[in-house]
Design a protein around this motif. Sequence first.
Motif, PDB file in Angstrom:
ATOM      1  N   ASP A 356       0.804  -1.145  -0.039  1.00  0.00           N
ATOM      2  CA  ASP A 356      -0.059   0.062  -0.020  1.00  0.00           C
ATOM      3  C   ASP A 356       0.941   1.238  -0.072  1.00  0.00           C
ATOM      4  O   ASP A 356       0.559   2.202  -0.668  1.00  0.00           O
ATOM      5  CB  ASP A 356      -1.047  -0.070   1.197  1.00  0.00           C
ATOM      6  CG  ASP A 356      -2.137   1.011   1.080  1.00  0.00           C
ATOM      7  OD1 ASP A 356      -2.446   1.336   0.054  1.00  0.00           O
ATOM      8  OD2 ASP A 356      -2.615   1.576   2.345  1.00  0.00           O
ATOM      9  N   ILE A 357       1.920   1.290   0.959  1.00  0.00           N
ATOM     10  CA  ILE A 357       2.612   2.457   0.907  1.00  0.00           C
ATOM     11  C   ILE A 357       3.544   2.456  -0.584  1.00  0.00           C
ATOM     12  O   ILE A 357       3.716   3.699  -1.072  1.00  0.00           O
ATOM     13  CB  ILE A 357       3.913   2.244   2.009  1.00  0.00           C
ATOM     14  CG1 ILE A 357       3.142   2.327   3.226  1.00  0.00           C
ATOM     15  CG2 ILE A 357       5.024   3.177   1.848  1.00  0.00           C
ATOM     16  CD1 ILE A 357       4.289   1.923   4.611  1.00  0.00           C
ATOM     17  N   TYR A 358       3.889   1.599  -1.116  1.00  0.00           N
ATOM     18  CA  TYR A 358       4.615   1.651  -2.489  1.00  0.00           C
ATOM     19  C   TYR A 358       3.684   2.234  -3.449  1.00  0.00           C
ATOM     20  O   TYR A 358       4.228   2.972  -4.142  1.00  0.00           O
ATOM     21  CB  TYR A 358       4.925   0.262  -2.864  1.00  0.00           C
ATOM     22  CG  TYR A 358       5.815   0.140  -4.195  1.00  0.00           C
ATOM     23  CD1 TYR A 358       7.153   0.494  -4.260  1.00  0.00           C
ATOM     24  CD2 TYR A 358       5.119  -0.153  -5.410  1.00  0.00           C
ATOM     25  CE1 TYR A 358       7.898   0.667  -5.452  1.00  0.00           C
ATOM     26  CE2 TYR A 358       5.856  -0.131  -6.517  1.00  0.00           C
ATOM     27  CZ  TYR A 358       7.011   0.203  -6.520  1.00  0.00           C
ATOM     28  OH  TYR A 358       7.889   0.343  -7.785  1.00  0.00           O
ATOM     29  N   GLU A 359       2.363   1.870  -3.344  1.00  0.00           N
ATOM     30  CA  GLU A 359       1.489   2.285  -4.345  1.00  0.00           C
ATOM     31  C   GLU A 359       1.276   3.753  -4.281  1.00  0.00           C
ATOM     32  O   GLU A 359       0.927   4.353  -5.402  1.00  0.00           O
ATOM     33  CB  GLU A 359       0.192   1.394  -4.440  1.00  0.00           C
ATOM     34  CG  GLU A 359       0.105  -0.015  -4.887  1.00  0.00           C
ATOM     35  CD  GLU A 359      -0.852  -0.623  -4.627  1.00  0.00           C
ATOM     36  OE1 GLU A 359      -2.046  -0.155  -3.955  1.00  0.00           O
ATOM     37  OE2 GLU A 359      -1.145  -1.930  -5.136  1.00  0.00           O
ATOM     38  N   HIS A 360       1.073   4.074  -2.884  1.00  0.00           N
ATOM     39  CA  HIS A 360       0.966   5.669  -2.793  1.00  0.00           C
ATOM     40  C   HIS A 360       2.106   6.386  -3.423  1.00  0.00           C
ATOM     41  O   HIS A 360       2.081   7.537  -4.235  1.00  0.00           O
ATOM     42  CB  HIS A 360       0.877   5.926  -1.371  1.00  0.00           C
ATOM     43  CG  HIS A 360      -0.354   5.795  -0.963  1.00  0.00           C
ATOM     44  ND1 HIS A 360      -1.042   4.566  -0.872  1.00  0.00           N
ATOM     45  CD2 HIS A 360      -1.619   6.818  -0.510  1.00  0.00           C
ATOM     46  CE1 HIS A 360      -2.688   4.798  -0.209  1.00  0.00           C
ATOM     47  NE2 HIS A 360      -2.669   5.766  -0.108  1.00  0.00           N
ATOM     48  N   TRP A 361       3.234   5.998  -3.134  1.00  0.00           N
ATOM     49  CA  TRP A 361       4.490   6.715  -3.687  1.00  0.00           C
ATOM     50  C   TRP A 361       4.873   6.537  -5.180  1.00  0.00           C
ATOM     51  O   TRP A 361       5.068   7.663  -5.970  1.00  0.00           O
ATOM     52  CB  TRP A 361       5.684   6.000  -3.102  1.00  0.00           C
ATOM     53  CG  TRP A 361       6.325   6.406  -1.850  1.00  0.00           C
ATOM     54  CD1 TRP A 361       6.027   5.927  -0.618  1.00  0.00           C
ATOM     55  CD2 TRP A 361       7.103   7.430  -1.386  1.00  0.00           C
ATOM     56  NE1 TRP A 361       6.617   6.533   0.473  1.00  0.00           N
ATOM     57  CE2 TRP A 361       7.040   7.696  -0.071  1.00  0.00           C
ATOM     58  CE3 TRP A 361       7.470   8.605  -2.412  1.00  0.00           C
ATOM     59  CZ2 TRP A 361       7.786   8.815   0.542  1.00  0.00           C
ATOM     60  CZ3 TRP A 361       8.081   9.796  -1.571  1.00  0.00           C
ATOM     61  CH2 TRP A 361       8.258   9.746  -0.279  1.00  0.00           C
ATOM     62  N   GLN A 362       4.054   5.502  -5.953  1.00  0.00           N
ATOM     63  CA  GLN A 362       4.161   5.200  -7.305  1.00  0.00           C
ATOM     64  C   GLN A 362       3.090   6.434  -7.857  1.00  0.00           C
ATOM     65  O   GLN A 362       3.586   7.053  -8.913  1.00  0.00           O
ATOM     66  CB  GLN A 362       3.611   3.881  -7.640  1.00  0.00           C
ATOM     67  CG  GLN A 362       3.552   3.560  -9.073  1.00  0.00           C
ATOM     68  CD  GLN A 362       3.318   2.313  -9.436  1.00  0.00           C
ATOM     69  OE1 GLN A 362       3.387   1.285  -8.571  1.00  0.00           O
ATOM     70  NE2 GLN A 362       3.015   2.103 -10.817  1.00  0.00           N
ATOM     71  N   VAL A 363       1.884   6.554  -7.102  1.00  0.00           N
ATOM     72  CA  VAL A 363       0.973   7.433  -7.752  1.00  0.00           C
ATOM     73  C   VAL A 363       1.735   8.718  -7.978  1.00  0.00           C
ATOM     74  O   VAL A 363       1.602   9.586  -8.925  1.00  0.00           O
ATOM     75  CB  VAL A 363      -0.244   7.520  -6.881  1.00  0.00           C
ATOM     76  CG1 VAL A 363      -1.177   8.501  -7.415  1.00  0.00           C
ATOM     77  CG2 VAL A 363      -0.913   6.232  -7.378  1.00  0.00           C
TER      78      VAL A 363
END
Length: 542
Positions: A356-363
């Motif tokens: 979840d953290i990674y996806e937020h950074w990716q966006v």
Amino acid sequence: MEREDLVRKISIQEITPGCPYLQDESYLAPGMAEVIYFPTQEDEISALVAQFQKTGTAVTISGARTGVVGGAVPAGGGVILAMERMSRILGVKRCQKTRAWLIQVEPGLSLRSFQRQVESKNFEGIDQEGNVRDFIQDPSLYFYPPDPTESTATLGGIVAANSSGARSLAYGSTRNYVQRLRVVLATGEILDITRGEHQADRSGTIPVQTTKGSKLLIPIPTYQMPAVKSAAGYYAKPGMDLIDLFIGAEGTLGVITYLELRLVPRPDKIFSGIAFFPDPDQAIKFAQKIRILRSDPLSRIKPIAVEYFDQHSLSILRQGRQQEESRDAFFADFPLSAQSAIFFEQFYQKDEELEDIYEHWQVALEEHGVNMDDTWGGFNEQELEKMKRFRHALPEILNEIFRERKRHYPTIHKVSADLAVPEPYLEEMISLYRTRIEEQGLEYVLFGHIGECHLHLNILPRDDEEMLRAQELSFEFAAKAVSLGGCVSAEHGIGKLKHRLLELLYGPQGIEEMVRVKLLLDPKGILNRGNIFPESYLPSLR
């Protein structure tokens, strides 16, 4: 026999021109000293300093000499107190009020050794009983947050400079973690200061008593400190704690002989990344976005560090890799299209949080033009080491460049600015840097703690004439930062090299207020002469 005869010393005959105790990591020319003393305990320091006070002998306090503003360079003779033999962890305490763990330590211990012993819970040379045993058996992990680049720096030097580092975005500076100090004053008397026991009263003074019973009323300067990250001059605020006066005072008010440092819980998982931006301005806009997201309680983006590298920094890193093949082991080629980069770091608690953290950074990254295939992520020790190597490689390569340039122009050096400004003015400040330096045709790099609106500007002169122009630009930039409510030295301190900038910040009256504090605690001005303000401000030396 005099007390000084009981302390190991190096006489002036044994001090050679290349002696490491006469210089630090600044460009300041090596100083001079008659004797170097290596005390091992507080009472030796007390006796020595009291004797030097009587004779008016200058005393320079020496840690690991990692500073870049000349603070450890002896100014005009005198003696050196080298603190390296006072390097033990003495014990562990638990704060009765907060239940935080406190580590009792001597000032000569290096940050690297301290962090290693704390995080491994493997203390060297102390009995594993009582609080030490309880700390070791505590199932939680702990760490000491301040992380200045030079991990070989000593804890005493770090406190004297109020050092910070990349993680100060989340954890603040050293000041936040100092619970108690013992300080030898120039008279040889000792102050034992615990946070919370001595605050400034309504008249702006702090009453305190030395361990021998002498009573002091310490006046707090009345200037207003900038509301940004600052390591410039004496800390001064209404109602302030006495301990904060000595933190960041650069050894001008006393010799730190004992510290109690607070630990904080450490999440056992960390995620790091380096993102490369094809547009030099998108990295700056991304950092602004991250500051907003970090303060949003619903966001999963909670970095403990956000660091910036401009296009010139990346160019220098590419050149450095080509010149030294060993660096290939630390980081692979980054994209040739990269015009800027952001390093970020975030703690997390559970494996299931990471996706979840990674996806937020990716966006957030993709919104600012980043190709995730070109982004480095670090999760294991090897990957995290690559990130760390990238962050620290730039200053090393710059030093190599100037070692070569000095062969042709011995007096040139990097001209550095260590400025912080309020967030609304960061883009304006960056634009000023670029415009004015490029008008002058000078080389430069811009990098550092963009999460705190604090960037390191290094102008890279190629000859003596360029250096003069670079120095004038540096002063111009400092004046602009002050006009915007910023600070002239956010991290490195003032030392012997930034007197002119400190006067920009506080004016002659502010400097005089600092001098009054100095002379109350050090009547003959013997301790770390030349640090923070020029010797000409001290009446006894005029």
